[in-house]
Write an enzyme that holds these catalytic residues in place. Structure first.
Site, PDB file in Angstrom:
ATOM      1  N   HIS A  96     -15.660   2.249   0.932  1.00  0.00           N
ATOM      2  CA  HIS A  96     -14.540   2.208   1.876  1.00  0.00           C
ATOM      3  C   HIS A  96     -15.052   2.447   3.285  1.00  0.00           C
ATOM      4  O   HIS A  96     -15.786   3.396   3.516  1.00  0.00           O
ATOM      5  CB  HIS A  96     -13.489   3.268   1.515  1.00  0.00           C
TER       6      HIS A  96
ATOM      7  N   TYR B 228      -2.953   7.553   4.988  1.00  0.00           N
ATOM      8  CA  TYR B 228      -2.511   8.940   5.182  1.00  0.00           C
ATOM      9  C   TYR B 228      -1.234   8.892   6.019  1.00  0.00           C
ATOM     10  O   TYR B 228      -1.222   8.305   7.105  1.00  0.00           O
ATOM     11  CB  TYR B 228      -3.574   9.738   5.937  1.00  0.00           C
TER      12      TYR B 228
ATOM     13  N   PRO C 159      -6.990  19.423   0.030  1.00  0.00           N
ATOM     14  CA  PRO C 159      -7.631  18.131  -0.267  1.00  0.00           C
ATOM     15  C   PRO C 159      -7.427  17.048   0.800  1.00  0.00           C
ATOM     16  O   PRO C 159      -8.009  15.983   0.720  1.00  0.00           O
ATOM     17  CB  PRO C 159      -7.007  17.713  -1.592  1.00  0.00           C
TER      18      PRO C 159
ATOM     19  N   LYS D  27     -12.734  16.833   0.944  1.00  0.00           N
ATOM     20  CA  LYS D  27     -13.998  17.555   1.087  1.00  0.00           C
ATOM     21  C   LYS D  27     -14.360  18.412  -0.125  1.00  0.00           C
ATOM     22  O   LYS D  27     -15.519  18.809  -0.276  1.00  0.00           O
ATOM     23  CB  LYS D  27     -13.937  18.463   2.325  1.00  0.00           C
TER      24      LYS D  27
ATOM     25  N   TYR E 298     -15.136  12.619   8.377  1.00  0.00           N
ATOM     26  CA  TYR E 298     -14.646  12.048   7.116  1.00  0.00           C
ATOM     27  C   TYR E 298     -15.808  11.563   6.240  1.00  0.00           C
ATOM     28  O   TYR E 298     -15.811  11.765   5.030  1.00  0.00           O
ATOM     29  CB  TYR E 298     -13.692  10.885   7.415  1.00  0.00           C
TER      30      TYR E 298
HETATM   31  P1  FAS Z   1     -14.038  23.102 -10.815  1.00  0.00           P
HETATM   32  O1  FAS Z   1     -12.864  23.981 -10.638  1.00  0.00           O
HETATM   33  O2  FAS Z   1     -13.907  21.629 -10.844  1.00  0.00           O
HETATM   34  O3  FAS Z   1     -14.864  23.520 -12.122  1.00  0.00           O
HETATM   35  C1  FAS Z   1     -14.974  24.870 -12.518  1.00  0.00           C
HETATM   36  C2  FAS Z   1     -15.108  24.890 -14.037  1.00  0.00           C
HETATM   37  O4  FAS Z   1     -15.300  26.249 -14.441  1.00  0.00           O
HETATM   38  C3  FAS Z   1     -13.842  24.395 -14.728  1.00  0.00           C
HETATM   39  O5  FAS Z   1     -14.169  23.431 -15.708  1.00  0.00           O
HETATM   40  C4  FAS Z   1     -13.250  25.664 -15.357  1.00  0.00           C
HETATM   41  O6  FAS Z   1     -12.587  25.405 -16.581  1.00  0.00           O
HETATM   42  C5  FAS Z   1     -14.495  26.519 -15.573  1.00  0.00           C
HETATM   43  N1  FAS Z   1     -14.214  27.944 -15.633  1.00  0.00           N
HETATM   44  C6  FAS Z   1     -13.263  28.633 -14.965  1.00  0.00           C
HETATM   45  N2  FAS Z   1     -13.317  29.947 -15.310  1.00  0.00           N
HETATM   46  C7  FAS Z   1     -14.349  30.068 -16.206  1.00  0.00           C
HETATM   47  C8  FAS Z   1     -14.898  31.168 -16.936  1.00  0.00           C
HETATM   48  N3  FAS Z   1     -14.388  32.396 -16.810  1.00  0.00           N
HETATM   49  N4  FAS Z   1     -15.936  30.925 -17.791  1.00  0.00           N
HETATM   50  C9  FAS Z   1     -16.453  29.662 -17.906  1.00  0.00           C
HETATM   51  N5  FAS Z   1     -15.976  28.587 -17.249  1.00  0.00           N
HETATM   52  C10 FAS Z   1     -14.927  28.795 -16.411  1.00  0.00           C
HETATM   53  N6  FAS Z   1     -10.765  17.692  -4.012  1.00  0.00           N
HETATM   54  C11 FAS Z   1     -10.744  16.535  -3.347  1.00  0.00           C
HETATM   55  O7  FAS Z   1     -11.698  16.239  -2.617  1.00  0.00           O
HETATM   56  N7  FAS Z   1      -9.659  15.676  -3.466  1.00  0.00           N
HETATM   57  C12 FAS Z   1      -8.584  15.983  -4.276  1.00  0.00           C
HETATM   58  O8  FAS Z   1      -7.624  15.211  -4.363  1.00  0.00           O
HETATM   59  C13 FAS Z   1      -8.581  17.178  -4.997  1.00  0.00           C
HETATM   60  N8  FAS Z   1      -7.532  17.503  -5.831  1.00  0.00           N
HETATM   61  C14 FAS Z   1      -7.564  18.719  -6.499  1.00  0.00           C
HETATM   62  C15 FAS Z   1      -6.501  19.103  -7.359  1.00  0.00           C
HETATM   63  C16 FAS Z   1      -6.521  20.351  -8.015  1.00  0.00           C
HETATM   64  C17 FAS Z   1      -5.379  20.755  -8.920  1.00  0.00           C
HETATM   65  C18 FAS Z   1      -7.611  21.228  -7.820  1.00  0.00           C
HETATM   66  C19 FAS Z   1      -7.640  22.592  -8.503  1.00  0.00           C
HETATM   67  C20 FAS Z   1      -8.671  20.854  -6.991  1.00  0.00           C
HETATM   68  C21 FAS Z   1      -8.656  19.589  -6.333  1.00  0.00           C
HETATM   69  N9  FAS Z   1      -9.702  19.180  -5.505  1.00  0.00           N
HETATM   70  C22 FAS Z   1      -9.699  18.016  -4.830  1.00  0.00           C
HETATM   71  C23 FAS Z   1     -10.851  19.981  -5.351  1.00  0.00           C
HETATM   72  C24 FAS Z   1     -11.733  19.743  -6.545  1.00  0.00           C
HETATM   73  O9  FAS Z   1     -12.120  18.388  -6.572  1.00  0.00           O
HETATM   74  C25 FAS Z   1     -12.869  20.693  -6.432  1.00  0.00           C
HETATM   75  O10 FAS Z   1     -13.420  20.707  -5.117  1.00  0.00           O
HETATM   76  C26 FAS Z   1     -13.950  20.404  -7.431  1.00  0.00           C
HETATM   77  O11 FAS Z   1     -13.364  20.373  -8.697  1.00  0.00           O
HETATM   78  C27 FAS Z   1     -14.998  21.507  -7.285  1.00  0.00           C
HETATM   79  O12 FAS Z   1     -15.819  21.455  -8.381  1.00  0.00           O
HETATM   80  P2  FAS Z   1     -16.351  22.823  -9.050  1.00  0.00           P
HETATM   81  O13 FAS Z   1     -16.853  23.712  -7.981  1.00  0.00           O
HETATM   82  O14 FAS Z   1     -17.239  22.384 -10.151  1.00  0.00           O
HETATM   83  O15 FAS Z   1     -15.053  23.565  -9.608  1.00  0.00           O
HETATM   84  C1  PHB Z   2      -7.774  11.049  -4.125  1.00  0.00           C
HETATM   85  O1  PHB Z   2      -7.998   9.832  -4.301  1.00  0.00           O
HETATM   86  O2  PHB Z   2      -7.487  11.828  -5.061  1.00  0.00           O
HETATM   87  C2  PHB Z   2      -7.867  11.606  -2.724  1.00  0.00           C
HETATM   88  C3  PHB Z   2      -8.383  10.802  -1.715  1.00  0.00           C
HETATM   89  C4  PHB Z   2      -8.472  11.314  -0.419  1.00  0.00           C
HETATM   90  C5  PHB Z   2      -8.029  12.606  -0.167  1.00  0.00           C
HETATM   91  C6  PHB Z   2      -7.515  13.415  -1.197  1.00  0.00           C
HETATM   92  C7  PHB Z   2      -7.434  12.907  -2.488  1.00  0.00           C
HETATM   93  O3  PHB Z   2      -8.090  13.085   1.106  1.00  0.00           O
END
Ligand code: FAS
Ligand code: PHB
Length: 391
Positions: A72, A201, A293, A297, A384
């Site tokens: 993109h 956006y 989000p 990032k 970005y």
């Molecule tokens: P994660 O949270 O992905 O992974 C952590 C892992 O540790 C999980 O699998 C969890 O089950 C495990 N864990 C937790 N407690 C534990 C314990 N006590 N023992 C063992 N394991 C344990 N980012 C974007 O850029 N765009 C988005 O649209 C976006 N949407 C999101 C929506 C939601 C609901 C959330 C919560 C986050 C979102 N994010 C988004 C951010 C997301 O992408 C995170 O930045 C990304 O998952 C970070 O990865 P990890 O650091 O691996 O953490």
């Molecule tokens: C997504 O595709 O989930 C997405 C893309 C851009 C954003 C946040 C989420 O800024």
């Protein structure tokens, strides 16, 4: 059991670190709270910076991403009923982002880990961390009713915001910074063609919206919602109607709707814990910081932490202590710049009733200035696509 690095969490941070360490000949075990199926069921990030793409390549999991990822080179800002394109590629000196779902990244990393025959313990409910102020920390957990122990050199806390790792740090040794936003995001995934080739956006008086995608046939949409909203109060029909009301007329007309295959709500917060290292325990990814989000990032910051941690642990086993000593400050320099950008994008695009009419007019003025100023759009573009690792 004994290993060099015990990794807590099988999200993108933990799995990517495990893969990079393995390719460096550094033994590691991953312990995950949830089942593998549950981890894969979560729909999260969608946009990868080039630095993240490059790191996934170094981890040996870039093949499908190269084949299926969507490059993109621009985004659109929609406000006051019209759309304005920001030439991300042209304004960032030729850089781009790649749209490829976090679920696919996780899938690719899990497959690679399995193919390498590495140990991943799923559905481990009671992980506890011990002795990380010594040179031989341990991780304990229960399996088949018996307490198990892993003796290791380092514990990598990659277990997200609600994980056990940051919670295990002795009180008073962590400085935290937090801003909780007075709204959430309601996201929907549908097997419908995206409304546009690029992300849109939206700043609208009814609230923020985002039109994204996972492929040419699978769309990802979000609308800003109240923290009091309940998921069962949002039928698909209500979601599509609300999204249409926030889009400009042309996009609203073109929007293809269909049944949701996933629907979820997420609260928004900015959060940073400092420092990221406590003796032989190091934090990475959402365990250490959270961004709203809006700036895409979260996943990318997790990847840059993992890059620095891979260098720090590799350096340690090569006899160099420098990288580990500077791990936290190198991560935080980049984290805080991404926190600022994510806060700025969120403040610019969401409805903040508490800011009143004056706040709303300021937002409009900033949006109008942004789309008329090459300097302002250049700043958006370079943030970005992601600032360099040492920026
Ligand atoms: P994660 O949270 O992905 O992974 C952590 C892992 O540790 C999980 O699998 C969890 O089950 C495990 N864990 C937790 N407690 C534990 C314990 N006590 N023992 C063992 N394991 C344990 N980012 C974007 O850029 N765009 C988005 O649209 C976006 N949407 C999101 C929506 C939601 C609901 C959330 C919560 C986050 C979102 N994010 C988004 C951010 C997301 O992408 C995170 O930045 C990304 O998952 C970070 O990865 P990890 O650091 O691996 O953490
Ligand atoms: C997504 O595709 O989930 C997405 C893309 C851009 C954003 C946040 C989420 O800024």
């Amino acid at each position: 059991m004994r290993t060099q690095v015990a990794i807590i969490g099988a999200g993108p941070a933990g799995l990517l670190l495990g893969q990079l360490l393995h390719r460096e000949g550094i033994g590691n075990v991953v312990l995950e709270l949830r089942s593998q199926a549950h981890v894969l069921s979560r729909i999260r990030a969608g946009v990868l910076e080039q630095g993240t793409v490059d790191l996934l390549g170094k981890a040996g999991v870039g093949q499908r991403l190269q084949a299926e990822g969507l490059p993109h080179r621009g985004i659109e800002l929609c406000f006051d009923g019209s759309r304005h394109r920001v030439d991300i590629h042209g304004l960032s000196g030729g850089k781009q982002v790649v749209v490829y779902g976090q679920t696919e990244v996780t899938h690719d990393l899990m497959n690679a880990r399995e193919a390498a025959g590495l140990t991943t313990l799923y559905a481990v409910p009671d992980v506890s961390l011990h002795g990380f102020d010594t040179h031989q920390p341990t991780v304990r957990y229960t399996r088949d009713g018996k307490e198990q122990e892993i003796v290791c050199d380092f514990i990598a806390g990659c277990d997200g915001y609600h994980g056990v790792s940051r919670a295990s740090v002795p009180p008073g040794t962590l400085q935290t910074y937090e801003r909780v936003y007075p709204f959430g995001w309601l996201g929907i995934l549908s097997d419908t063609p995206p409304v546009s080739d690029e992300l849109i956006y939206v700043n609208h008086p009814r609230g923020f919206a985002l039109c994204s995608m996972r492929s040419k046939t699978r769309s990802r949409y979000y609308v800003q919602c109240s923290l009091d909203d309940k998921l069962d109060g949002w039928s698909d029909t209500r979601f599509w109607d609300e999204l249409r009301r926030r889009l400009d007329a042309e996009a609203a007309e073109r929007l293809v709707t269909g049944p949701s295959i996933e629907k979820s709500m997420a609260p928004l917060r900015s959060f940073v814990a400092e420092p990221l290292r406590f003796g032989r325990l190091v934090l990475a990814g959402d365990a250490a910081h959270i961004v709203p989000p809006t700036g895409a990032k979260g996943l990318n910051l997790a990847a840059s932490d993992v890059h620095f941690l891979w260098q720090a642990l590799g350096g340690h086993y090569r006899g160099s202590a420098t990288e580990l000593e500077h791990y936290s400050e190198r991560c935080l320099a980049r984290v805080w710049k991404a926190e600022r950008f994510s806060w700025w994008m969120t403040s610019l695009l969401h409805k903040f009733p508490e800011n009143g009419a004056f706040g709303q007019r300021l937002q409009q003025a900033e949006l109008n200035y942004l789309v008329q100023s090459k300097a302002a759009m250049t700043s958006l573009a370079e943030n970005y696509v992601g600032l360099g690792l040492e920026a």
